[in-house]
Design an enzyme around this catalytic site. Sequence first.
Site, short mmCIF file in Angstrom:
data_model
loop_
_atom_site.label_atom_id
_atom_site.label_comp_id
_atom_site.label_asym_id
_atom_site.label_seq_id
_atom_site.Cartn_x
_atom_site.Cartn_y
_atom_site.Cartn_z
N ARG A 213 1.57 -44.72 10.19
CA ARG A 213 1.03 -46.08 10.08
C ARG A 213 0.87 -46.69 11.47
O ARG A 213 -0.15 -47.29 11.77
CB ARG A 213 1.94 -46.95 9.21
CG ARG A 213 2.18 -46.39 7.80
CD ARG A 213 0.92 -46.31 6.96
NE ARG A 213 1.19 -45.79 5.62
CZ ARG A 213 0.78 -44.62 5.16
NH1 ARG A 213 0.10 -43.80 5.94
NH2 ARG A 213 1.07 -44.24 3.93
N ARG B 121 4.23 -32.51 5.04
CA ARG B 121 5.17 -33.62 5.14
C ARG B 121 6.60 -33.12 4.99
O ARG B 121 7.55 -33.83 5.35
CB ARG B 121 4.86 -34.68 4.08
CG ARG B 121 3.48 -35.27 4.18
CD ARG B 121 3.14 -36.10 2.95
NE ARG B 121 3.97 -37.28 2.85
CZ ARG B 121 4.03 -38.05 1.76
NH1 ARG B 121 3.35 -37.72 0.66
NH2 ARG B 121 4.80 -39.12 1.75
N LYS C 170 13.14 -39.30 0.86
CA LYS C 170 12.25 -39.34 -0.30
C LYS C 170 11.74 -37.93 -0.61
O LYS C 170 11.79 -37.06 0.26
CB LYS C 170 11.08 -40.31 -0.05
CG LYS C 170 10.20 -39.95 1.17
CD LYS C 170 9.19 -41.03 1.45
CE LYS C 170 8.27 -40.62 2.60
NZ LYS C 170 7.35 -41.71 2.98
N HIS D 69 0.17 -40.00 -7.08
CA HIS D 69 -0.73 -41.13 -6.89
C HIS D 69 -1.78 -41.17 -8.00
O HIS D 69 -2.31 -42.24 -8.32
CB HIS D 69 -1.46 -41.03 -5.54
CG HIS D 69 -0.58 -41.24 -4.35
ND1 HIS D 69 0.10 -40.20 -3.77
CD2 HIS D 69 -0.30 -42.35 -3.63
CE1 HIS D 69 0.79 -40.67 -2.74
NE2 HIS D 69 0.56 -41.95 -2.62
N ASP E 128 9.08 -45.48 -5.07
CA ASP E 128 7.76 -45.22 -4.52
C ASP E 128 6.84 -46.32 -5.06
O ASP E 128 7.21 -47.07 -5.97
CB ASP E 128 7.28 -43.82 -4.94
CG ASP E 128 6.30 -43.22 -3.94
OD1 ASP E 128 5.77 -43.97 -3.09
OD2 ASP E 128 6.05 -42.01 -4.01
#
Length: 513
Positions: free
Chosen positions: A107, A169, A199, A212, A284
Amino acid sequence: MSSGTPAPFRLPEGFIATTPPTAAKAPPRPGEARLRTLAAATLMPGFTGTRMPGWIADALAAGVGSVCIYGTNLASPAQLATLAAQLRAASPTVLLALDEEGGDVTRLHYLTGSNQPGNAVLGRIDDTAATEASAAAIAAELVALGFNLNLAPDADVNSTAANPVIGVRSFGADAALVARHTAAFTSGLQRAGVAACAKHFPGHGGTATDSHLALPTIAVDAHTLRTRELVPFAAAIAAGTASIMTSHIMVPVLDAENPATFSRAILQDLLRGELGFTGAVITDALDMAGASAITGIQAAAVRALAAGADLLCLGSETSAERYAGILGAIVDAVYAGDLQAARLRDAARRVAVLGAAYRPRTAGSPVPAAITAGAVPDAAAITAAFDVGPAARAWLADPAAPLLIQVDSEANPAVGHVLWGPASARAAGTLKHADPSAKIALVGRGLDADHRIWQIADGLRADARTLIVVECGWPRGGADLVTFGASRTVSQALVGLLAPDPAGMPGRDRDTL
């Protein structure tokens, strides 16, 4: 009926105009103000735009537990600094959060690509000191901007090569390796004053579906779960992780009816009871299909709190109306008996404890240099982590001029639209003006069997071109060179290996296919 002009309408004598009565506002219920404060303390909204909205300012004043920043909130580094300062000024103690995993998910560096190698590369280097140094470097950047909660590290064991949302990831496919690097990353963040969040509990690495977009299932037996998925989370807890994030996945061996985010068996019996975790449980994003596609986000928020979650991530596109609706639904659930007031108080307390333990550093108290003194992997170490096959070694030895062609690949929603590959290093070319004698590297990521890179490769090979295929994601078979990541730092190392002089590369015009 007459067709002439109708007579003018006249009110009856004595008529007095009045405003129509409005519905009386319901009087506050006993204890409602306190419940609204408690409910606000369990919420982590995002927002759209690059400025702090008025409703976020109001939420901060009313005690919202956290605010999360996403890549879409960035326009420039200076703008991010201004936005973070606005949020921090509005609430000196709020948990200011973001997903800064380093590597593909960034980010802070959403506009340019991350300056860190990312988990899969760190796992292949397998130097826990380097992993801790990478996390400490990330923390130093976060602290300087006022962030005190990082939704990282990813503690998933990527046991499914075709996993569409975890992949690079993850630190790797071996539970013990992932565990030691999860612990190192956690220590690197928290020693620098930023709360970590392991996570996606109880483990998203064994799925082939993106939560998602749908609700994945991890179909493993209890032994596999405890010896693979849970091992890194146990290591994170032993390292003192401040928080753990839930996953929106089904784990039938633990709970055949509820996704992990909504399962007391998983959050209370397993995480709290068996693993002994006492920190904050963060969900999440509840706007993901795996959480709320069927019930809606208001019901999802109530279910998550009732199951044992403490801080509810609401997603990047939270609006004032959505936030108000969720807050109201939580309060209504207490009055309806669907959520115990004691559970809401416990959740708010755990969020408050987390915030108190990781108060933001002031401008005059930066991260001590000793904490950030470790060596983050350099280009040589990153390149050594690549998997270079025989065809790639022959390609490297070929004296022909190199041409790097980036074939665009759709990123998963967690990554977003971040620059990656040779394009992020301004070294991507096209065939349009290329020297026919140039050796070609086709660069992509997520190269499953249906990816168009294979059709392009077949056409070039039919023309007798010297060619390799480079995978910048998790290997799925067929690639000649695998980088295990696509961050700016990894991409620069890749360009340095394949085309040490990209300025002189034939056909280079900073483009992609």
